[in-house]
Every structure is written in C-alpha cells, then in structure tokens.
Design a protein around this motif. Structure first.
Motif, short mmCIF file in Angstrom:
data_model
loop_
_atom_site.label_atom_id
_atom_site.label_comp_id
_atom_site.label_asym_id
_atom_site.label_seq_id
_atom_site.Cartn_x
_atom_site.Cartn_y
_atom_site.Cartn_z
N GLU A 145 -14.58 41.63 -3.28
CA GLU A 145 -15.20 42.70 -4.07
C GLU A 145 -16.49 43.18 -3.42
OE1 GLU A 145 -16.64 43.50 -8.70
OE2 GLU A 145 -16.28 41.45 -7.97
N ARG A 146 -17.32 42.24 -3.00
CA ARG A 146 -18.58 42.64 -2.35
C ARG A 146 -18.33 43.34 -1.02
NH1 ARG A 146 -20.03 37.68 -4.60
NH2 ARG A 146 -19.61 36.52 -2.68
N ASP A 172 -17.43 46.94 -1.69
CA ASP A 172 -18.62 47.71 -2.09
C ASP A 172 -19.51 48.00 -0.88
OD1 ASP A 172 -17.80 47.67 -4.70
OD2 ASP A 172 -19.06 45.99 -5.30
N ARG A 173 -19.65 47.04 0.02
CA ARG A 173 -20.48 47.26 1.21
C ARG A 173 -19.84 48.28 2.14
NH1 ARG A 173 -20.99 41.35 3.36
NH2 ARG A 173 -22.37 42.26 4.95
N ALA A 185 -17.99 50.79 1.04
CA ALA A 185 -18.20 52.08 0.37
C ALA A 185 -19.60 52.61 0.63
CB ALA A 185 -17.95 51.93 -1.13
N LEU A 186 -20.59 51.74 0.68
CA LEU A 186 -21.96 52.17 0.97
C LEU A 186 -22.09 52.71 2.38
CD1 LEU A 186 -24.05 49.32 -0.71
CD2 LEU A 186 -23.84 51.69 -1.47
N SER A 231 -14.56 54.81 1.87
CA SER A 231 -14.08 54.68 0.50
C SER A 231 -12.62 54.23 0.48
CB SER A 231 -14.20 56.03 -0.23
OG SER A 231 -13.50 57.04 0.47
N ARG A 241 -11.28 49.68 -7.99
CA ARG A 241 -11.87 50.25 -6.78
C ARG A 241 -11.09 51.46 -6.27
NH1 ARG A 241 -14.90 47.15 -8.53
NH2 ARG A 241 -16.59 46.01 -7.49
N VAL A 278 -15.35 52.18 -9.57
CA VAL A 278 -16.62 51.47 -9.59
C VAL A 278 -17.38 51.79 -8.33
CG1 VAL A 278 -17.70 49.20 -9.63
CG2 VAL A 278 -15.64 49.62 -10.98
N MET A 279 -18.60 52.26 -8.46
CA MET A 279 -19.42 52.62 -7.32
C MET A 279 -20.36 51.48 -7.00
SD MET A 279 -18.16 55.50 -6.63
CE MET A 279 -19.29 55.98 -5.35
N ALA A 280 -20.51 51.20 -5.72
CA ALA A 280 -21.43 50.13 -5.31
C ALA A 280 -22.86 50.59 -5.53
CB ALA A 280 -21.20 49.79 -3.84
N SER A 281 -23.68 49.71 -6.08
CA SER A 281 -25.08 50.03 -6.32
C SER A 281 -25.86 49.97 -5.01
CB SER A 281 -25.67 49.05 -7.33
OG SER A 281 -25.55 47.73 -6.84
#
Length: 347
Positions: A227-228, A231-232, A234-235, A239, A273, A343-346
């Motif tokens: 999951e992490r 997200d990384r 996507a940043l 995507s 995701r 879900v968007m990565a913060s």
C-alpha cells in the motif's frame, strides 16, 4: 553457461556452510550472501539479516517491540518522533533507520550476531526452475517465511525505477516471478509503464529491450508495504490503472490460506487504489483454481467480469506467459457505479 554453473555451485556451497551451523554460532565466518535471510540474535534481540555494508557489518531488521523503551527516550529527550528515516542515529552498537512501521534497521558487526534458528537448506539455496515445475519435486517458497519478508522499498531504488518508467499510466504485476509477463506486455503496449513486483527481484532491474518496464523487490503478501509503495509511486506521477496476477502459487490446503496472494484484503486494497474502469487480470489454472478466483473477486463487490471478446481493446494483454495450456484468463473491471473514490497519497 559457465557463469550459471558457478552461481549454482556458490549457492550449494552457501547451503552447506549454513546447514552445518548450529544455533548460537557466530556469523563471523559466513559470507554476506550466506548471512542474508537468516534469523539472528544480537544482544538478546531477534532480527533478520537483510544485507550488509562496505565495512563488512550486517544490516539486521528488528521488531519495534524490542525498542519501545529506546523510542520513548528518543521522543522525550530529543524531540524526534522517528519519522526521519534518512537520518541514521546511533543505537547500541550500530546505526538505526526506520524501514517500515513496526521495525528498525540496525548495522551490527558480524561477530556480535549469532544464529538464532536453523533454517532448511532449501531456503538458503532455492531449487532450480526445473525442480519446482511440479509441487512434489521441490520445496515451494513460503511467502510468509521470515527471510522472505521485506522492508519498504528504499527511496534510491524507487527513484531509479521511476526514472526507467517515466510519468505514465502504471500497470503492476504482483509476484512477477521471472518477469516474463511484464517484459512481454511492455513490448505489446509501450504506451504504459509496466512494473513487476516480487520478493526476490533485485531492486531495481530493467527488462532488456523493453521500454517503460522495470522490477522492484517487494513481497506483495505484505499489504502494508504494498500500500505504501503504491502511494509513493502515485506521488511520483505513476498512477495505478491496472493490475495483473499471473499464475499465482496455489495453496489448496485450508491451513495455507494465509499464503494465498489473491485474498479479500488484497482485492480491497486494489479496489481502493484503482480508478473507475481500472482493470485486473487473473491467470489461473483451469478448473477449481480459476473458478475459486472468479468467485472470490466477484464476491467483493465493485468488480464486474469482462466477457472475452465483448470488450475492446483486450486489456491487460494475456501474452504468451499467461496463455499456456490449461490456463484460464479472467479480466475484471472496477464498475463505475460501484467504484469508491480513489485514495490519494498524502504529501
């Protein structure tokens, strides 16, 4: 051929050396390659050897419960909550870095580490592809075994991977194995970025002759790390648009259910995701494995089965590595009317 024979010989030599060790023996006389993956004890703490340093020391991953007291002291005295993974700190006899939530990475001298548990030789020297072609001819690697667990992908490896892929729509192949599917799919559709994840991939690797194709070392059974990683990515502008699970290891016995890659928690993660219209390809052995996979995905909701030939283009591509004899290819799509907001990565 000579290089391959030498590598096989080296693996067997490492297996013999580790197989002759007993609990309590020092790591001082073992090579780095033989130490990686072993469960060791350092000053009363248990950890897994993940690698080594140029100064001949070992990088050992420890669980967080062994360091709660030290963490509380650091937070109270230094004001550092431990989130800065790039700033190593002196802990005990070595450097410590956070590699994932619930674990720390420590550099220790070889002489300070002793073997804590005897491992089977099959884990130290993995059998060849020919030996594992049939379940009865070799040991199947347990993805949940201690030495198969991995920490988070390093920023260095991730940045190198992203430089190979560029900023593009991303397809991820989970537990890619030898990576043949990823290479073949990248050649068939160079307009996308193709990333293969596997617990035994060397981070990062690029497929020869394939554009926008790379591999990273990640155990996909560790959903928190997966999951992490998504997200990384996507940043960094990659995507997630599609996912594939090609010929996953079949664990038919009920007591092995936790070892199955395709599971409700994994499908929930992918559904959260993927955008509406995002696709999932599952290639399984015909019969009970394929039927079970189809039923499992459809039971989760937000997925609809794509009828072969009714939807164009036929994506993700099946390719030769996913279309062997006795293999059934299933394609699913996140239904637009049922899809959750991605879900968007913060930052």
């Amino acid at each position: 051929a000579d290089a391959k024979q030498l590598e096989v010989k080296a693996q067997l030599d490492r297996a013999r050396r580790v197989g002759a060790m007993r609990v309590g023996d020092s790591m001082a006389n073992l090579s780095l390659a033989a130490c990686v993956g072993l469960l060791v004890e350092v000053e009363g703490r248990l950890g897994i050897v993940l690698g080594g340093n140029t100064d001949n020391s070992l990088l050992v991953q420890f669980g967080e419960e062994d360091d709660k007291e030290e963490d509380r002291e650091e937070k109270g005295e230094g004001g550092n909550d431990g989130d800065e993974a790039g700033e190593p700190a002196e802990v005990g006899g070595g450097e410590r870095n956070s590699v994932s939530s619930g674990s720390v990475l420590v550099s220790v001298a070889r002489s300070e580490a002793v073997l804590a548990r005897t491992f089977l030789k099959a884990w130290i020297a993995p059998p060849s592809a020919e030996a594992t072609a049939h379940p009865r001819k070799g040991a199947r690697p347990n993805p949940l075994a201690l030495h198969n667990l991995r920490g988070d992908v390093s920023n260095t490896a991730l940045d190198a991977c992203c430089s190979m892929l560029g900023v593009c729509r991303l397809h991820v192949d989970l537990s890619c194995g030898d990576g043949r599917y990823v290479a073949q799919a990248a050649a068939a559709d160079p307009s996308r970025s193709w990333l293969g994840l596997d617990a035994h991939a060397s981070p990062p690797l690029a497929a020869e002759g394939a554009a926008r194709c790379a591999y990273l070392c990640c155990n996909c059974h560790q959903l928190g790390i997966l999951e992490r990683l998504l997200d990384r990515l996507a940043l960094r502008g990659l995507s997630l648009c599609s996912v594939s699970v090609v010929l996953p290891q079949t664990w038919l016995k009920a007591r092995h259910a936790a070892r199955r890659l395709l599971s409700p928690p994994l499908l929930a993660l992918l559904r959260a995701r993927l955008p509406a219209g995002g696709r999932l390809l599952v290639a399984c052995t015909e019969g009970a494995p394929a039927d079970s996979a189809e039923a499992l995905v459809l039971q989760q909701g937000s997925w609809r089965l794509l009828v072969p030939g009714a939807v164009e283009p036929c994506f993700p591509p099946a390719c030769a590595s996913a279309m062997g004899s006795g293999v059934r290819v299933l394609r699913f799509e996140v239904a637009a009317e049922l899809a959750p907001a991605p879900v968007m990565a913060s930052q």
